[in-house]
Design a protein around this motif. Structure first.
Motif, PDB file in Angstrom:
ATOM      1  N   SER A 175       0.654   5.698  -0.178  1.00 41.93           N
ATOM      2  CA  SER A 175      -0.226   6.990  -0.009  1.00 41.93           C
ATOM      3  C   SER A 175      -0.580   7.404  -1.532  1.00 41.93           C
ATOM      4  N   PRO A 176      -1.584   7.997  -1.990  1.00 41.60           N
ATOM      5  CA  PRO A 176      -1.630   8.465  -3.258  1.00 41.60           C
ATOM      6  C   PRO A 176      -0.654   9.443  -3.890  1.00 41.60           C
ATOM      7  N   THR A 206       4.718  13.303  -6.621  1.00 40.76           N
ATOM      8  CA  THR A 206       4.289  12.608  -7.592  1.00 40.76           C
ATOM      9  C   THR A 206       2.795  12.158  -6.859  1.00 40.76           C
ATOM     10  N   VAL A 207       1.666  11.798  -7.895  1.00 42.76           N
ATOM     11  CA  VAL A 207       0.347  11.804  -7.599  1.00 42.76           C
ATOM     12  C   VAL A 207       0.047  10.702  -8.023  1.00 42.76           C
ATOM     13  N   ARG A 208      -0.411   9.483  -7.583  1.00 44.35           N
ATOM     14  CA  ARG A 208      -0.798   8.185  -8.229  1.00 44.35           C
ATOM     15  C   ARG A 208       0.641   7.710  -9.049  1.00 44.35           C
ATOM     16  N   GLY A 209       1.854   7.987  -8.780  1.00 39.90           N
ATOM     17  CA  GLY A 209       2.911   7.522  -9.462  1.00 39.90           C
ATOM     18  C   GLY A 209       3.253   8.296 -10.533  1.00 39.90           C
ATOM     19  N   GLN A 210       2.603   9.233 -10.716  1.00 41.47           N
ATOM     20  CA  GLN A 210       2.800  10.381 -11.838  1.00 41.47           C
ATOM     21  C   GLN A 210       3.453  11.439 -11.291  1.00 41.47           C
ATOM     22  N   TRP A 233       0.694  -1.196  -0.114  1.00 47.08           N
ATOM     23  CA  TRP A 233       0.226   0.039  -0.126  1.00 47.08           C
ATOM     24  C   TRP A 233       0.945   1.233  -0.144  1.00 47.08           C
TER      25      TRP A 233
END
Length: 70
Positions: A5-6, A21-25, A3
């Motif tokens: 954090s986004p 980074t936000v959701r891996g981006q 898990w």
């Protein structure tokens, strides 16, 4: 898969900026909470959803709310 954090605020760089980074981006380099809030707004989070101290939402690496540099 572990898990995560986004939103991840990475450790400070030499100039004090922190990659976000936000959701891996990758969304950019923040130099303040204000910058970070703008990135989150652009990612579609409403102001009510922006709890920067919520570990379920934001993972701070290298120290929370530590902004260094010029």
């Amino acid at each position: 898969m572990a898990w995560q954090s986004p939103i991840v605020v990475h450790p400070p760089a030499a100039d004090g900026g922190r990659r976000v980074t936000v959701r891996g981006q990758d969304v950019g380099v923040a130099r303040s909470d204000r910058d970070l809030m703008e990135f989150l707004r652009r990612a579609g989070l409403g102001e009510a959803d922006m709890a920067l101290d919520d570990p379920h939402l934001v993972e701070w690496r290298g120290g929370a709310h530590v902004w260094t540099g010029p």
